[in-house]
Design a protein around this motif. Sequence first.
Motif, PDB file in Angstrom:
ATOM      1  N   ALA A   8      -2.842 -15.886  -7.416  1.00  0.00           N
ATOM      2  CA  ALA A   8      -1.509 -15.936  -8.032  1.00  0.00           C
ATOM      3  C   ALA A   8      -0.576 -16.678  -7.098  1.00  0.00           C
ATOM      4  CB  ALA A   8      -1.004 -14.526  -8.275  1.00  0.00           C
ATOM      5  N   GLU A   9       0.203 -17.607  -7.631  1.00  0.00           N
ATOM      6  CA  GLU A   9       1.184 -18.301  -6.785  1.00  0.00           C
ATOM      7  C   GLU A   9       2.584 -17.825  -7.136  1.00  0.00           C
ATOM      8  OE1 GLU A   9       0.937 -22.541  -7.262  1.00  0.00           O
ATOM      9  OE2 GLU A   9       1.542 -22.481  -9.354  1.00  0.00           O
ATOM     10  N   GLY A  10       3.487 -17.943  -6.179  1.00  0.00           N
ATOM     11  CA  GLY A  10       4.859 -17.527  -6.439  1.00  0.00           C
ATOM     12  C   GLY A  10       5.031 -16.013  -6.425  1.00  0.00           C
ATOM     13  N   VAL A  11       4.199 -15.318  -5.648  1.00  0.00           N
ATOM     14  CA  VAL A  11       4.338 -13.853  -5.562  1.00  0.00           C
ATOM     15  C   VAL A  11       5.530 -13.538  -4.660  1.00  0.00           C
ATOM     16  CG1 VAL A  11       3.220 -11.688  -4.925  1.00  0.00           C
ATOM     17  CG2 VAL A  11       1.855 -13.592  -5.817  1.00  0.00           C
ATOM     18  N   GLU A  12       6.550 -12.934  -5.236  1.00  0.00           N
ATOM     19  CA  GLU A  12       7.794 -12.703  -4.493  1.00  0.00           C
ATOM     20  C   GLU A  12       8.100 -11.235  -4.260  1.00  0.00           C
ATOM     21  OE1 GLU A  12      10.978 -14.809  -6.433  1.00  0.00           O
ATOM     22  OE2 GLU A  12      10.261 -16.763  -5.729  1.00  0.00           O
ATOM     23  N   THR A  13       7.539 -10.356  -5.086  1.00  0.00           N
ATOM     24  CA  THR A  13       7.900  -8.936  -4.953  1.00  0.00           C
ATOM     25  C   THR A  13       6.661  -8.047  -4.831  1.00  0.00           C
ATOM     26  OG1 THR A  13       7.838  -8.435  -7.318  1.00  0.00           O
ATOM     27  CG2 THR A  13       9.908  -9.332  -6.468  1.00  0.00           C
ATOM     28  N   VAL A  14       6.903  -6.886  -4.271  1.00  0.00           N
ATOM     29  CA  VAL A  14       5.836  -5.892  -4.124  1.00  0.00           C
ATOM     30  C   VAL A  14       5.312  -5.471  -5.500  1.00  0.00           C
ATOM     31  CG1 VAL A  14       5.356  -3.550  -3.321  1.00  0.00           C
ATOM     32  CG2 VAL A  14       6.749  -5.089  -1.923  1.00  0.00           C
ATOM     33  N   GLN A  15       6.229  -5.387  -6.482  1.00  0.00           N
ATOM     34  CA  GLN A  15       5.810  -5.002  -7.836  1.00  0.00           C
ATOM     35  C   GLN A  15       4.824  -6.016  -8.424  1.00  0.00           C
ATOM     36  OE1 GLN A  15       8.904  -5.052  -6.697  1.00  0.00           O
ATOM     37  NE2 GLN A  15       9.513  -2.910  -6.855  1.00  0.00           N
ATOM     38  N   GLN A  16       5.136  -7.283  -8.216  1.00  0.00           N
ATOM     39  CA  GLN A  16       4.231  -8.318  -8.731  1.00  0.00           C
ATOM     40  C   GLN A  16       2.871  -8.192  -8.059  1.00  0.00           C
ATOM     41  OE1 GLN A  16       6.539 -11.775  -7.664  1.00  0.00           O
ATOM     42  NE2 GLN A  16       7.903 -11.609  -9.440  1.00  0.00           N
ATOM     43  N   HIS A  17       2.911  -7.995  -6.755  1.00  0.00           N
ATOM     44  CA  HIS A  17       1.675  -7.866  -5.986  1.00  0.00           C
ATOM     45  C   HIS A  17       0.840  -6.690  -6.493  1.00  0.00           C
ATOM     46  CE1 HIS A  17      -0.924  -6.926  -2.568  1.00  0.00           C
ATOM     47  NE2 HIS A  17      -0.804  -8.208  -2.245  1.00  0.00           N
ATOM     48  N   GLU A  18       1.507  -5.577  -6.749  1.00  0.00           N
ATOM     49  CA  GLU A  18       0.789  -4.391  -7.215  1.00  0.00           C
ATOM     50  C   GLU A  18       0.193  -4.589  -8.602  1.00  0.00           C
ATOM     51  OE1 GLU A  18       3.627  -1.276  -6.662  1.00  0.00           O
ATOM     52  OE2 GLU A  18       2.938  -0.882  -4.607  1.00  0.00           O
ATOM     53  N   PHE A  19       0.988  -5.192  -9.462  1.00  0.00           N
ATOM     54  CA  PHE A  19       0.495  -5.468 -10.815  1.00  0.00           C
ATOM     55  C   PHE A  19      -0.762  -6.332 -10.726  1.00  0.00           C
ATOM     56  CE2 PHE A  19       0.081  -8.059 -14.594  1.00  0.00           C
ATOM     57  CZ  PHE A  19       0.366  -7.203 -15.648  1.00  0.00           C
ATOM     58  N   LEU A  20      -0.674  -7.389  -9.911  1.00  0.00           N
ATOM     59  CA  LEU A  20      -1.794  -8.322  -9.791  1.00  0.00           C
ATOM     60  C   LEU A  20      -3.037  -7.631  -9.249  1.00  0.00           C
ATOM     61  CD1 LEU A  20       0.328 -11.290  -8.437  1.00  0.00           C
ATOM     62  CD2 LEU A  20      -1.102 -11.403 -10.502  1.00  0.00           C
ATOM     63  N   SER A  21      -2.860  -6.853  -8.166  1.00  0.00           N
ATOM     64  CA  SER A  21      -4.049  -6.243  -7.578  1.00  0.00           C
ATOM     65  C   SER A  21      -4.628  -5.176  -8.510  1.00  0.00           C
ATOM     66  CB  SER A  21      -3.744  -5.669  -6.188  1.00  0.00           C
ATOM     67  OG  SER A  21      -2.771  -4.666  -6.286  1.00  0.00           O
ATOM     68  N   SER A  22      -3.748  -4.451  -9.216  1.00  0.00           N
ATOM     69  CA  SER A  22      -4.283  -3.410 -10.107  1.00  0.00           C
ATOM     70  C   SER A  22      -4.989  -4.012 -11.315  1.00  0.00           C
ATOM     71  CB  SER A  22      -3.178  -2.449 -10.557  1.00  0.00           C
ATOM     72  OG  SER A  22      -2.288  -3.135 -11.397  1.00  0.00           O
ATOM     73  N   HIS A  23      -4.694  -5.280 -11.607  1.00  0.00           N
ATOM     74  CA  HIS A  23      -5.386  -5.923 -12.735  1.00  0.00           C
ATOM     75  C   HIS A  23      -6.507  -6.852 -12.294  1.00  0.00           C
ATOM     76  CE1 HIS A  23      -1.874  -4.386 -14.931  1.00  0.00           C
ATOM     77  NE2 HIS A  23      -2.723  -4.327 -15.940  1.00  0.00           N
ATOM     78  N   GLY A  24      -6.832  -6.821 -11.016  1.00  0.00           N
ATOM     79  CA  GLY A  24      -8.038  -7.543 -10.587  1.00  0.00           C
ATOM     80  C   GLY A  24      -7.807  -8.915  -9.990  1.00  0.00           C
ATOM     81  N   CYS A  25      -6.559  -9.223  -9.624  1.00  0.00           N
ATOM     82  CA  CYS A  25      -6.323 -10.495  -8.920  1.00  0.00           C
ATOM     83  C   CYS A  25      -6.136 -10.154  -7.443  1.00  0.00           C
ATOM     84  CB  CYS A  25      -5.089 -11.199  -9.471  1.00  0.00           C
ATOM     85  SG  CYS A  25      -4.614 -12.647  -8.507  1.00  0.00           S
ATOM     86  N   PHE A  26      -7.025 -10.678  -6.598  1.00  0.00           N
ATOM     87  CA  PHE A  26      -7.045 -10.240  -5.199  1.00  0.00           C
ATOM     88  C   PHE A  26      -6.663 -11.326  -4.197  1.00  0.00           C
ATOM     89  CE2 PHE A  26     -10.378  -7.535  -7.353  1.00  0.00           C
ATOM     90  CZ  PHE A  26      -9.516  -6.443  -7.534  1.00  0.00           C
TER      91      PHE A  26
END
Length: 417
Positions: A368-386
């Motif tokens: 994922a590019e343009g990750v700016e917030t912890v929420q975005q990071h959490e959403f991504l990791s919980s949906h399988g983007c590592f």
Amino acid sequence: IAMTGRTQRRGALLFLDLDHFKVLNDSRGHEVGDLLLKEVAQRLRKVVRSCDTVARLGGDEFVVMLCELSTEQRESAAQAQRVGSKIFESLGKPYQLAGQSHRSTCSIGAVLFGPDQVQAADLLKQADIAMYQVKARHGNGLCFFDPQMQVDISARAQMEADLQTALSDNQFELHYQPQYNVHGQMIGAEALLRWHHPERGMIFPGAFIGVAEHSGLIVPMGLWALRQACAQLCAWQRHASCAHLQVSVNVSARQFRHPEFVAQVEGELQRSGAPAHLLKLELTESLVLDDVRDSIAKMQALRNKGVMFAMDDFGTGHSSLAYLTQLPLQQLKIDQSFVRHIGKRRADDVIVQTIIAMARTLDLEVIAEGVETVQQHEFLSSHGCFLYQGYLLGRPMPAQQLQAQAMAGLAPEAMPS
Ligand code: C2E
Ligand code: MG
Ligand code: MG
């Protein structure tokens, strides 16, 4: 112009160019092309009044000069526009050329003139500039000259000259934006161009890549970036904490389509001795799909040498699943426009989840590019983007700085554990 001075009534110059005339000439021969030109001339003469002038400048370019329009600027523009509409209507009707029916459209650039305007040559140039605006929007329309157009064109020309100087004077620099895995380990970096302009300071690619593409300067600039990145890869081989870092390099369409592209990349790898499997080239969907066969052939040739490929800005172009499976790709980069709205726009959440699922099915890495917030990071990791890249984890920075961070080996502070 002299007459407008006497009567105060304005005039207009219409610069007209037939769209795709060359196609007719090439496919049916110049004799048939000539027939169309004659017919266009006849139709133009029927549309205008007897005091107006119709001329053929050359090729498929005609000029219509309208006289004795209103004394009011606004009204005279409306009059010129009306004549333009009549021209479109007339020239848009089918032609019978040597026994075959043919249809044609045209592009018209218009400029008004009055007593204040002096140089006839300038008027023609302005009408021509306006005509090119229409052409740039795929023709079949009328556009009035606006002084801003000339300003824009001059600015572009200036930037082109400046870019040329920038190349020879070494004003470019590559910055590196770190990419991390879910454990907070730096796995690589994207190389991003920066331009240290002697007067304007640091300029970001958004302001100059377009001009560089248009002028073709992107080819030597891209080659410079590639050379720099390979040298950096090579240098990092000597530092234990950096030796594993991949470097992603953006490749633009003009550069990729260059017949020597594959040879250039191979040449840079060889010259520098950089490990090919750590070099990742970022392509966009529109670039790849523009000529799929050429793309696959070039990608495959480089893939055979070990070079990796990522699809940049994924999700913003016209993705074609059919082609995606045929491309020798290793990574999808979820575009930042989707990442930005995670948790805010349901549609973007769904798109992000779908891209992640798609990558998994196709057995591709996803970042994922343009990750700016912890929420975005959490959403991504919980949906399988590592894999992540973004301001939350690190901004683009000079190579030295990135190296220091990699050597310190610390996960970014913002990284949720
Ligand atoms: P890109 O390849 O999609 O690069 C990502 C852009 O997003 C970079 O902008 C980066 O600084 C920015 N970015 C990264 N993380 C964040 C974030 O968390 N928030 C926000 N708002 N932005 C973030 P940059 O460096 O201005 O580059 C813009 C574009 O210029 C690149 O988009 C790429 O298409 C092009 N470009 C850059 N360097 C080169 C190059 O060497 N060659 C070519 N052909 N194009 C380049
Ligand atoms: Mg990129
Ligand atoms: Mg991108």
